[in-house]
Design an enzyme around this catalytic site. Structure first.
Site, mmCIF file in Angstrom:
data_model
loop_
_atom_site.group_PDB
_atom_site.id
_atom_site.type_symbol
_atom_site.label_atom_id
_atom_site.label_comp_id
_atom_site.label_asym_id
_atom_site.label_seq_id
_atom_site.Cartn_x
_atom_site.Cartn_y
_atom_site.Cartn_z
ATOM 1 N N ASP A 78 2.773 3.500 -2.641
ATOM 2 C CA ASP A 78 1.513 3.479 -1.896
ATOM 3 C C ASP A 78 1.004 4.910 -1.782
ATOM 4 O OD1 ASP A 78 -0.634 2.848 -0.327
ATOM 5 O OD2 ASP A 78 0.515 2.079 1.358
ATOM 6 N N ASP B 3 -4.590 1.869 -5.030
ATOM 7 C CA ASP B 3 -3.642 2.852 -4.503
ATOM 8 C C ASP B 3 -2.238 2.322 -4.243
ATOM 9 O OD1 ASP B 3 -4.481 1.231 -2.446
ATOM 10 O OD2 ASP B 3 -4.647 2.828 -0.970
ATOM 11 N N GLU B 4 -1.931 1.109 -4.646
ATOM 12 C CA GLU B 4 -0.564 0.636 -4.441
ATOM 13 C C GLU B 4 -0.168 -0.381 -5.499
ATOM 14 O OE1 GLU B 4 0.340 -1.844 -1.015
ATOM 15 O OE2 GLU B 4 -1.807 -2.150 -0.658
#
Length: 456
Positions: free
Chosen positions: A11, A105-106
């Site tokens: 993350d 983003d993850e």
């Protein structure tokens, strides 16, 4: 459950804000808030400096300004976020073919399927996570990430939350149940505000409380499918695999307006525009849709969601617009005249094959969430929201709504070179001239029509 901590969850920390701080040296170490800047805008991402003031994602922007008036409030640059995300996802895909992105983003990574055989002992996966973090920082210009390691997707994602920001956390296989027991029941996937309230009425606040309830009791209160799944997760039982080909189930475009719309004449042009954007995304993905959905939120937050399933599948903007407009005609005029604060067009039932008979509607659905109901003002897709079509991601919203001369946007001046918009007003624009490599730079103000200044 796996016997080894072979699932990684990565993350990126405060992703949008961190990219802005990377590219804007004068903002490093200072509070930064990225999101919609209008009266009804919401926070997409807040830097950790801003979070110390109580600013968080999904908060109304006006509330963020009240809590942290000295923060830099930026509209966001989707292109820069997407470029950084591609670098990170590439690093993970070099490690394993089984990478499941959850957003820009993850992502999950299956280490058991690594391209090169890995020693999956606890010490080895921790060392691997350290190498991944170092490579992410090096190749993205200093972005940090938090990494969780565990025996399942649930545990790996939870682990990444336990050591944020810029941390690595391993939940040792065999310790999962005792690790999650003292935590809030909200850490369990699917427990949103509405479910949390129902569990609270049963005296359940922590995972340990949930573990003390029988599966029969949870099924009685929450239904068979959800009660059974919740009971399993309370004991860390999660056998979901990492799925790199996870299909997207819907596409939608929604707009929240600065001033309420009044009547169909103001709504129809927005519906047509949103239908065109939805169709563009379908064509980019190579898919067709069988269901069209219209979402209307009134000034009092009452939300109407109307859907129509067609006999065929389409990627035509004209068809989507026509169906959404027809769905609008089913709403009473007096309701719309009260003021419409949000309007959205979505499609679902996605397929890779186009079909005929597009104008014969097979089935209509309607859903209404009264104003003030649980989740009616929250993000679509959240527990109790009443929305049958999820809203686009925050990143998509930023990209869709980016007009000219917004704070944070990149510019180029013929003499001064590259910079970014510090602020605008009264026909002028203020620019700070700096890049990630230059260090903090000078500030200059120009007329909006200055021929030497160009928006990138």
């Amino acid at each position: 459950m796996r016997r080894q901590a072979s699932i990684m969850h990565l993350d990126l920390d405060a992703f949008f804000a961190s990219v802005e701080q990377r590219d804007k040296p004068s903002l490093r170490g200072k509070p930064v808030v990225v999101g919609g800047l209008g009266q009804r805008g919401v926070v997409s991402t807040a830097s950790y400096e801003a979070r110390t003031y109580g600013v968080h994602s999904a908060m109304p922007m006006h509330e963020a300004r009240r809590l942290c008036p000295n923060a830099a409030f930026l509209a966001g640059r989707f292109g820069a976020y997407r470029a950084a995300s591609r670098i990170v996802m590439g690093i993970l895909e070099d490690l394993s073919p089984l990478v499941e992105p959850l957003s820009l983003d993850e992502a999950f990574v299956d280490l058991a399927a690594a391209r090169e055989p890995l020693d999956l002992t606890d010490a080895s996966v921790l060392a691997l996570a350290g190498r991944v973090k170092a490579e992410v920082a090096e190749r993205t210009g200093g972005l940090t990430c938090s990494i969780g390691l565990g025996s399942s997707k649930f545990i790996a994602k939870l682990a990444s939350e336990l050591d944020k920001p810029d941390g690595i956390h391993l939940v040792v296989p065999g310790t999962e149940v005792e690790t999650i027991a003292p935590l809030s029941v909200r850490v369990i996937p699917g427990v949103g505000p509405a479910t949390f309230d129902r569990l609270a009425r049963l005296g359940v606040a922590t995972v340990a409380d949930l573990q003390s309830r029988s599966e029969h009791e949870l099924v009685r209160e929450l239904g068979r499918a959800y009660g059974t799944a919740l009971h399993a997760l309370a004991f860390a039982r999660d056998d979901r695999g990492v799925s790199p080909d996870r299909d997207r189930k819907s596409i939608s475009v929604e707009d929240t307006f600065e001033t309420d719309l009044a009547g169909r004449d103001e709504m129809i042009p927005r519906i047509v525009r949103d239908a065109r954007l939805v169709a563009q995304r379908m064509r980019a993905m190579g898919v067709f849709a069988r269901t069209v959905t219209l979402k209307v939120r009134l000034h009092d937050f009452t939300t109407w969601t109307r859907s129509r399933t067609l006999e065929g599948a389409t990627d035509s903007a004209e068809v989507v617009a026509a169906e959404a407009t027809d769905l609008l005609s089913g709403l009473r005029l007096e309701q719309l005249d009260q003021g419409v604060r949000l309007l959205g067009v979505g499609v679902s039932g996605l397929t890779t094959v186009a079909q005929d008979r597009l104008f014969e509607a097979r089935e209509d659905h309607e859903e209404v969430v009264p104003g003030g109901a649980s989740g009616s003002g929250g993000p679509a897709g959240s527990d109790g929201s009443g929305s049958s079509v999820p809203e686009g991601t925050a990143a998509e919203t930023l990209e869709r709504r980016a007009p000219r001369w917004l704070p944070g946007a990149d510019v180029m001046h013929d003499e001064m070179g590259p910079g970014w918009i510090w602020g605008t007003g009264l026909g002028r624009v203020t620019v700070r001239f700096e890049t990630a490599e230059t260090g903090p730079g000078p500030v200059r103000t120009y007329a909006l029509d200055d021929p030497a200044l160009h928006l990138l």
